[in-house]
Scaffold this active site. Structure first.
Site, PDB file in Angstrom:
ATOM      1  N   PRO A   1       0.693  -0.804  -0.113  1.00 33.82           N
ATOM      2  CG  PRO A   1       0.176  -1.463   1.963  1.00 33.82           C
ATOM      3  CD  PRO A   1       0.434  -1.875   1.278  1.00 33.82           C
TER       4      PRO A   1
ATOM      5  CG  ASP B   1       5.259  -1.231   3.103  1.00 26.11           C
ATOM      6  OD1 ASP B   1       3.638  -1.678   3.308  1.00 26.11           O
ATOM      7  OD2 ASP B   1       5.428  -2.708   2.270  1.00 26.11           O
ATOM      8  CG  HIS B   2      -0.003   4.358   4.317  1.00 29.24           C
ATOM      9  ND1 HIS B   2       0.355   4.407   5.957  1.00 29.24           N
ATOM     10  CD2 HIS B   2      -0.560   5.111   4.665  1.00 29.24           C
ATOM     11  CE1 HIS B   2       0.560   5.394   7.117  1.00 29.24           C
ATOM     12  NE2 HIS B   2      -0.719   5.989   5.692  1.00 29.24           N
ATOM     13  NE  ARG B   3       2.855  -4.391   3.468  1.00 29.90           N
ATOM     14  CZ  ARG B   3       3.173  -5.326   2.831  1.00 29.90           C
ATOM     15  NH1 ARG B   3       3.268  -6.301   3.411  1.00 29.90           N
ATOM     16  NH2 ARG B   3       4.314  -5.274   2.608  1.00 29.90           N
TER      17      ARG B   3
ATOM     18  CB  VAL C   1       6.414   4.475   6.551  1.00 24.66           C
ATOM     19  CG1 VAL C   1       6.758   5.197   6.469  1.00 24.66           C
ATOM     20  CG2 VAL C   1       7.879   3.414   6.564  1.00 24.66           C
TER      21      VAL C   1
END
Ligand code: CAO
Length: 532
Positions: A328, A504-506, A508
């Site tokens: 994501p 990577d929003h998982r 960061v």
């Protein structure tokens, strides 16, 4: 007006047939013979038709329920109170006694010591006296079949049905062909029957088929398969074997086009669908339920030239798609004032020439990123394979995207935090050169913690780079531009460098990304900070 409860009719003794579709809703007006629900047993799927016309007032089953003969399906309000076939029937277990068989000739009394015998298999009671078409032969001469294995598929105007083997044995001949018209009692195959339990002498083969029943040969479940609804499509034509295959592969029949008669979906159609989905997944799209990009015949619109992709291009395509689908992404932008950096760089030009090194903004970016990665360790981490841990790397290796004639390559500079700007300038030039000459080894492109993709030498005001997973962040650098910046009393011309950080929003969060970018900005704005 009268209320009638419609129940599951004789479904050939099938137990626990699962409701795979409820085809009507409360309030629907149903006609006689209209499908109400679709049941599916191990061997067949079957549509249960209305035995009475009327309006549905209550539905007593839902998808996933397991039903037996006699189970109540729904309540119908009918126009007449006259008793009908659909009168409520008491719930009853499936008949205890085996159904009379119509699938084989009358059995002869087995002879002592008789180990095998040939036996003719006939079309059993298929619920109609009309002729039906053989649309698929599912066995070949020499095949061993178990009792209940499907021999062939018949199709009438309303339904298709698999004809199961009434006993185990070996197919010794097939007496029908695809497209033949048959009816109840027509011979279909001859089998060598193991054990002679159902022995029939060869002489019987000469006798005309008799549709009479033979209680000594139990009939395996034989159930018609509706051609109509599967899922919510009313025009899907497919037999039970095809439906089973589709279920095994997770294929929605509604998305498959049938190549059989009347658009009937064949096993080959499912196989082709799965093949093309896999192929699309490996190249452009189409796998995992993602709608495939339509195939276009470009030559229809003008002259074309088809060239093969390079290996690197293909690898890049696969890596990009994998990252794009798995990660994501969030991209955050900033313009960084590097006027002082550029002034310093200009001052270093003579020394750079003496050292035979080109000092572009890239080594400064690498150095500043290394410091910011040390201070923001999440951006230097990777998600562990279990998805429940973060792997914090105690080293700072940074990949650098290099545009080469063979495609995009990303060599990795090791321990960037421990190298000088001159070292980094020399190493970037050397790696870029090796990349362009295809001299990089696999090890040169491994171990990266973070990547930089610089299009500054090419142009553009910004772009959104794709994270090079399992890294969790990448910096995209565009071409610096002189912009008026308000300094508190006036607009001053400043050299502004557009940066884009994708992460990577998982792993960061926005705040992590924001802190990283803000530190990077202040390091590049005042490179003395790199020494702190
Ligand atoms: N703004 C303005 N000018 C820039 C700049 C920037 N952000 N970055 C570099 N420049 C200038 C350089 O100073 C140099 O100018 P001079 O020739 O006047 O000195 C010129 O642009 C060319 O620089 P370069 O490209 O040779 O060197 P580099 O260190 O900036 O980049 C490398 C090296 C290997 C990254 C580059 O050659 C390259 O391949 N870039 C393409 C990367 C790429 O394909 N990215 C796409 C990735 S898709 O995700």
């Amino acid at each position: 007006m009268a209320k009638q409860t419609l129940t599951v009719p004789d479904i050939g003794g099938a137990e626990d047939a699962e409701v795979i579709e409820v085809s009507v809703a409360v309030g629907d007006r149903v006609d006689l013979e209209q499908g109400l629900i679709v049941l599916e047993s191990d061997k067949a799927s079957m549509e249960i038709p209305a035995e009475q016309a009327g309006t549905v007032v209550e539905i007593l089953v839902k998808e996933g329920d397991a039903l037996i003969e006699g189970a109540a399906i729904l309540v119908l309000e009918t126009e007449s109170a006259a008793p009908s076939k659909a009168e409520p029937e008491p719930l009853a277990p499936p008949p205890a006694a085996p159904e009379p068989a119509a699938t084989a000739e009358p059995a002869q009394v087995p002879q002592a010591g008789d180990k095998t015998a040939r036996q003719q298999v006939l079309v059993p009671d298929i619920g109609t006296d009309e002729v039906v078409e053989v649309i698929e032969i599912m066995v070949a001469v020499g095949d061993s079949v178990a009792e209940g294995d499907s021999l062939l598929v018949l199709e009438s105007d309303k339904a298709s049905m698999e004809i199961p083997a009434p006993f185990a044995g070996e197919i010794s001949s097939i007496t029908v062909g695809e497209g033949d018209q048959v009816s109840q009692g027509s011979p279909i195959v001859v089998m060598h029957v193991a054990g002679a339990v159902h022995a029939v002498v060869d002489a019987i083969l000469a006798s005309p088929p008799k549709p009479e029943v033979n209680a000594e040969v139990p009939t395996p479940a034989l159930t018609p398969t509706t051609l109509a609804p599967a899922g919510n499509g009313r025009d899907i034509y497919a037999g039970p074997a095809v439906r089973k295959l589709a279920r095994e592969f997770g294929v929605q029949l509604a998305t498959v086009s049938g190549s059989g008669p009347k658009g009937r979906i064949l096993k080959e159609d499912i196989q082709d669908y799965v093949k093309s989905s896999l192929r699309d997944g490996a190249t452009a799209s189409g796998a995992g339920g993602i709608p495939a990009i339509p195939t276009v015949d470009f030559a229809k619109f003008g002259e074309i030239d088809i060239q093969p992709l390079s290996k690197v291009d293909k690898l890049t395509a696969a890596n990009m798609q994998r990252s794009w689908l798995n990660v994501p992404h969030v991209t955050q932008f900033d313009d960084v004032d590097i006027s002082d950096l550029e002034e310093f760089r200009a001052q270093m030009k003579a020394e750079a020439e003496r050292r035979a090194v080109k000092l572009t903004p890239l080594p400064f970016l690498l150095k500043a990123c290394a410091v910011a990665l040390r201070d923001n360790p999440k951006l230097n981490a990777s998600l562990a394979a279990d998805g429940e841990h973060l792997v914090y790397k105690q080293y700072v290796h940074i990949g650098m995207a290099v545009d080469t004639p063979a495609g995009l390559m990303v060599p990795v500079l090791r321990d960037v935090d421990r190298k000088s700007l001159w070292d980094l300038a020399a190493e970037t030039a050397e790696l870029a050169e090796r990349a362009k000459n295809r001299k990089l080894k696999p090890a040169d492109m491994q171990g990266g913690c973070f990547s930089i993709s610089s299009l500054g030498g090419i142009g553009g005001t910004g772009f959104t780079p794709i994270v090079n997973a399992p890294e969790v962040a990448i910096l995209g650098v565009s071409k610096l531009a002189v912009k008026p910046v308000w300094n508190g009393s006036e607009f001053a011309p400043r050299k502004m460098l557009p940066l884009a950080l994708s992460y990577d929003h998982r792993v960061v969060n926005g705040a992590d990304g924001g802190r990283f970018m803000s530190q990077l900005g202040s390091l590049l704005a005042d490179i003395r900070r790199l020494l702190l």
